[in-house]
Motif scaffolding. Structure first.
Motif, PDB file in Angstrom:
ATOM      1  N   ALA A 193       0.863  -1.191   0.000  1.00 26.07           N
ATOM      2  CA  ALA A 193       0.000   0.000   0.000  1.00 26.07           C
ATOM      3  C   ALA A 193       0.896   1.236   0.000  1.00 26.07           C
ATOM      4  N   LYS A 194       0.492   2.265  -0.686  1.00 24.08           N
ATOM      5  CA  LYS A 194       1.324   3.454  -0.900  1.00 24.08           C
ATOM      6  C   LYS A 194       1.143   4.486   0.217  1.00 24.08           C
ATOM      7  N   ASN A 195       1.475   4.108   1.446  1.00 26.27           N
ATOM      8  CA  ASN A 195       1.429   5.033   2.581  1.00 26.27           C
ATOM      9  C   ASN A 195       2.349   4.506   3.691  1.00 26.27           C
ATOM     10  N   ASN A 196       2.266   5.073   4.882  1.00 29.06           N
ATOM     11  CA  ASN A 196       3.111   4.633   6.001  1.00 29.06           C
ATOM     12  C   ASN A 196       2.707   3.265   6.543  1.00 29.06           C
ATOM     13  N   TYR A 197       1.602   2.726   6.094  1.00 30.96           N
ATOM     14  CA  TYR A 197       1.096   1.430   6.537  1.00 30.96           C
ATOM     15  C   TYR A 197       0.912   0.537   5.304  1.00 30.96           C
ATOM     16  N   PRO A 198       2.022   0.004   4.761  1.00 31.16           N
ATOM     17  CA  PRO A 198       1.965  -0.739   3.498  1.00 31.16           C
ATOM     18  C   PRO A 198       1.329  -2.128   3.600  1.00 31.16           C
ATOM     19  N   ILE A 199       1.169  -2.628   4.812  1.00 31.05           N
ATOM     20  CA  ILE A 199       0.618  -3.971   4.988  1.00 31.05           C
ATOM     21  C   ILE A 199      -0.867  -3.856   5.302  1.00 31.05           C
ATOM     22  N   CYS A 209      -7.157  -3.970   8.055  1.00 34.59           N
ATOM     23  CA  CYS A 209      -6.394  -3.092   8.944  1.00 34.59           C
ATOM     24  C   CYS A 209      -5.037  -2.820   8.318  1.00 34.59           C
ATOM     25  N   GLY A 210      -4.551  -1.597   8.458  1.00 34.79           N
ATOM     26  CA  GLY A 210      -3.244  -1.239   7.931  1.00 34.79           C
ATOM     27  C   GLY A 210      -2.170  -1.350   8.998  1.00 34.79           C
ATOM     28  N   TYR A 211      -0.978  -1.811   8.596  1.00 35.12           N
ATOM     29  CA  TYR A 211       0.151  -1.993   9.503  1.00 35.12           C
ATOM     30  C   TYR A 211       1.413  -1.434   8.866  1.00 35.12           C
ATOM     31  N   ASN A 212       2.352  -0.979   9.721  1.00 35.06           N
ATOM     32  CA  ASN A 212       3.625  -0.537   9.159  1.00 35.06           C
ATOM     33  C   ASN A 212       4.530  -1.752   8.937  1.00 35.06           C
ATOM     34  N   LYS A 213       5.761  -1.521   8.459  1.00 33.38           N
ATOM     35  CA  LYS A 213       6.637  -2.618   8.034  1.00 33.38           C
ATOM     36  C   LYS A 213       7.019  -3.588   9.145  1.00 33.38           C
ATOM     37  N   ASP A 214       6.946  -3.141  10.398  1.00 25.58           N
ATOM     38  CA  ASP A 214       7.267  -4.064  11.489  1.00 25.58           C
ATOM     39  C   ASP A 214       6.010  -4.671  12.120  1.00 25.58           C
TER      40      ASP A 214
END
Length: 132
Positions: free
Chosen positions: A39-45, A60-65
């Motif tokens: 996903a093209k934001n701070n929460y790509p997952i 739900c959106g998640y960041n890389k970690d």
């Protein structure tokens, strides 16, 4: 059978992409199904998290970690589910008692082969299981 359990391993996008079939769960143990990793934001997952009734919830959106909110520890944060492993260890007798030598072998046959080379002090082979 000896058994030990390790802590859950924090989700990491780079590691997940190496093995996208690896099971992912939340901090509180619910199943998570990753449906997007770019996903093209701070929460790509983007993941669907299992609800208590067993159905999947809203995306739900998640960041890389795998954290839901940066800097927070929440029950919905992502982790890799512990994977079960098994191996075989040879037990030997020494002057001061029993001891193990080396890392677990992948099969009983492999452990037995090594034990034959050290038959003088060899006692038995045991199967071990662990999660990590």
């Amino acid at each position: 059978i000896l058994k030990s359990i390790f802590k859950m391993k924090q989700f990491n996008l780079e590691e997940y992409l190496k093995n996208p079939t690896r099971k992912v769960i939340t901090r509180d143990g619910r199943n998570a199904r990753i449906i997007c990793t770019d996903a093209k934001n701070n929460y790509p997952i983007v993941a669907l998290i299992e609800r208590p009734n067993g159905r999947e919830g809203q995306p739900c959106g998640y960041n890389k970690d795998g954290t839901y909110l940066i800097g927070e520890k929440l029950s919905c944060d992502l982790f890799f589910a512990p994977e079960k492993h098994e191996g075989w260890l040879n037990i030997y007798r020494g002057e001061s008692g029993f001891y193990l030598r080396g890392n677990p072998y992948k099969s009983k046959e492999e452990a037995d082969k090594v034990a034959k080379a050290n038959y003088k002090n060899f006692c038995t082979t045991v199967k071990i299981e662990w999660e990590e």
